[in-house]
Design an enzyme around this catalytic site. Structure first.
Site, PDB file in Angstrom:
ATOM      1  N   ARG A  56     -15.076 -47.517  32.890  1.00  0.00           N
ATOM      2  CA  ARG A  56     -16.156 -48.418  32.509  1.00  0.00           C
ATOM      3  C   ARG A  56     -17.202 -48.653  33.597  1.00  0.00           C
ATOM      4  O   ARG A  56     -16.883 -48.683  34.782  1.00  0.00           O
ATOM      5  CB  ARG A  56     -15.562 -49.768  32.083  1.00  0.00           C
ATOM      6  N   HIS A  85     -16.461 -43.978  29.555  1.00  0.00           N
ATOM      7  CA  HIS A  85     -16.223 -42.535  29.549  1.00  0.00           C
ATOM      8  C   HIS A  85     -17.483 -41.695  29.307  1.00  0.00           C
ATOM      9  O   HIS A  85     -17.459 -40.722  28.552  1.00  0.00           O
ATOM     10  CB  HIS A  85     -15.147 -42.183  28.516  1.00  0.00           C
ATOM     11  N   HIS A 109      -8.281 -36.777  30.076  1.00  0.00           N
ATOM     12  CA  HIS A 109      -7.744 -37.895  29.302  1.00  0.00           C
ATOM     13  C   HIS A 109      -6.586 -37.459  28.396  1.00  0.00           C
ATOM     14  O   HIS A 109      -6.537 -37.836  27.222  1.00  0.00           O
ATOM     15  CB  HIS A 109      -8.869 -38.543  28.484  1.00  0.00           C
ATOM     16  N   ASP A 145      -3.324 -50.861  31.078  1.00  0.00           N
ATOM     17  CA  ASP A 145      -4.599 -50.151  31.023  1.00  0.00           C
ATOM     18  C   ASP A 145      -5.377 -50.494  32.291  1.00  0.00           C
ATOM     19  O   ASP A 145      -6.409 -51.136  32.240  1.00  0.00           O
ATOM     20  CB  ASP A 145      -5.371 -50.576  29.754  1.00  0.00           C
ATOM     21  N   GLU A 179      -4.935 -40.851  34.186  1.00  0.00           N
ATOM     22  CA  GLU A 179      -6.304 -40.377  34.398  1.00  0.00           C
ATOM     23  C   GLU A 179      -6.635 -40.477  35.881  1.00  0.00           C
ATOM     24  O   GLU A 179      -6.870 -41.570  36.394  1.00  0.00           O
ATOM     25  CB  GLU A 179      -7.273 -41.219  33.561  1.00  0.00           C
TER      26      GLU A 179
HETATM   27  C1  GLA Z   1      -9.167 -45.417  28.955  1.00  0.00           C
HETATM   28  C2  GLA Z   1      -9.517 -46.854  28.952  1.00  0.00           C
HETATM   29  C3  GLA Z   1      -8.883 -47.518  27.779  1.00  0.00           C
HETATM   30  C4  GLA Z   1      -9.294 -46.852  26.501  1.00  0.00           C
HETATM   31  C5  GLA Z   1      -8.994 -45.395  26.578  1.00  0.00           C
HETATM   32  C6  GLA Z   1      -9.565 -44.641  25.401  1.00  0.00           C
HETATM   33  O1  GLA Z   1      -7.863 -45.224  29.268  1.00  0.00           O
HETATM   34  O2  GLA Z   1      -9.153 -47.495  30.150  1.00  0.00           O
HETATM   35  O3  GLA Z   1      -9.248 -48.883  27.748  1.00  0.00           O
HETATM   36  O4  GLA Z   1     -10.664 -47.065  26.284  1.00  0.00           O
HETATM   37  O5  GLA Z   1      -9.542 -44.836  27.731  1.00  0.00           O
HETATM   38  O6  GLA Z   1      -9.196 -45.205  24.187  1.00  0.00           O
END
Ligand code: GLA
Length: 382
Positions: free
Chosen positions: A107, A132, A206, A282, A347
């Site tokens: 982000r 992304h 990803h 996350d 990631e």
């Molecule tokens: C990343 C983000 C998540 C989500 C995924 C895609 O991992 O951190 O919050 O947006 O991508 O769904």
């Protein structure tokens, strides 16, 4: 006596010949059509194989790892990454299954950043954030591809030229991503990029892993170790607060092997920010290896199948995301549905929102510099 010695060495010789020819025939690659995008652009697939039953398929749509066959402790092979059987699945998909992410992974607050005093606005495709790379990131582009071959690996190099201003980012950016597979069951992803104007860049892959096989339940019993004693906590919009607290004493502590589900439902604000209803992980973990690709960054295994994934990376961080936005409504490969917590991602990346965070390592790329990144996913089973 003489005869039995002769027989034995004859047997030894034929065994040796069998092994040698297996090695010679071990690494193979082929490419063929995968389908077409809605506007008729052809998409190809590159299939890399080794002699241990590992098979990786990469498609030119999104430079995406479309499937990854990995043997379990009994040699039984399963596809351990989520994805789709056709291009249309990827075109309409919103979860970034297996894709190469760019220009900016994760982000950017308010979809904006400043470079040399100039403000750049990029698409706000995640509430007020950019996520992304925006609405048409690298995951939604068709890449050019060439097969590659080295002494001990087979691979494919994918190239994409992103024009100055595409998705609001400055500079003509040339990006190259190489996937390669060797006989040690290592899938390596190498990135290279250059620009003709100062810009920001944060590439990643990803892939959503489920070591029990994609669509085979959730990953809560799979056991993860993240060699990271700190992480970057987030606010309600999943933007880092800028702090780098210790994971010790929080559900984010994966410094020792821990079942992914052990603390996933804990009453902790961060887990609720990640997904308000059921919670999840996350976040970006700050790797102790600090970009040293020879040091283990993450290690996940599935006690039932025995499959194990070890990650090495030249990046300072890793986003460990537990598929909190999967809800069992999307049909993936073979018609399987992917449940909530049905996978985890690793990631490899610079920290989210880096251009807006003065204490984070820089994601700036200048003309004349070459961006490089290596991620190594090593598989085994026992
Ligand atoms: C990343 C983000 C998540 C989500 C995924 C895609 O991992 O951190 O919050 O947006 O991508 O769904």
């Amino acid at each position: 006596m003489l005869q039995s010695r002769f027989l034995l060495s004859g047997l030894g010789l034929s065994l040796m010949i069998a092994t040698l020819s297996a090695q010679a025939a071990g690494l193979t690659s082929e490419h063929k059509a995968f389908g077409k995008t809605n506007d008729g652009t052809p998409v190809e697939q590159y299939i890399l194989r080794n002699s241990h039953g590992v098979q990786a398929t990469v498609i030119t749509y999104g430079a995406t790892l479309q499937s990854l066959q990995i043997p379990d402790k009994n040699g039984k092979v399963a596809d351990v990454v989520l994805g789709f059987d056709d291009v249309q699945g990827y075109q309409s998909g919103t979860a970034y299954f297996g894709a190469t992410i760019g220009r900016f992974g994760n982000r950017l607050a308010n979809g904006a950043f400043e470079l040399d005093g100039k403000r750049y606005q990029v698409p706000q495709n995640d509430k007020t954030n950019s996520l992304h790379g925006g609405t048409q990131g690298f995951d939604k582009r068709v890449w050019s591809a060439e097969p590659t071959k080295a002494k001990d690996s087979v691979g494919v190099t994918l190239t994409y030229l992103s024009a100055d201003g595409e998705m609001g980012f400055p500079g003509n950016l040339k990006t190259e991503v190489t996937y390669s597979l060797n006989e040690n069951n290592e899938l390596r992803i190498e990135y290279k990029a250059s620009t003709d104007k100062p810009t920001v860049l944060n590439l990643t892959n990803h892939s959503y892993f489920n070591l029990a096989g994609a669509g085979n339940g959730d990953v809560l019993k799979q056991v993860a170790t993240l060699h990271a004693s700190h992480y970057t906590p987030v606010d309600v919009k999943l933007i880092p607060t800028g702090e780098l607290p210790a994971v010790a004493g929080t559900p984010m502590d994966f410094t020792k092997p821990t079942a992914i589900g052990k603390n996933i439902k804990a009453d902790h604000q961060q887990l609720k920010y990640a997904e308000e209803k059921q919670g999840g992980f996350d976040f970006n973990w700050v790797l102790d290896a600090k970009g040293d690709v020879s040091k283990l960054a993450a290690d996940v295994s599935d006690p039932q199948s025995g499959r194990r994934l070890q990650l090495y990376t030249s990046e300072p961080g890793v986003q460990f995301y537990t598929g909190n936005f999967l809800d069992g409504t999307v049909k993936g490969k073979g018609g399987k549905v992917y449940p909530h917590w049905g996978a985890f991602t690793l990631e490899t990346q610079h920290y989210p929102d880096s251009p807006n965070q003065k204490n984070f390592p820089s994601t700036r790329l200048d003309p004349g510099q070459t961006y490089t990144q290596t991620a190594l996913f090593k598989f085994s089973a026992k």
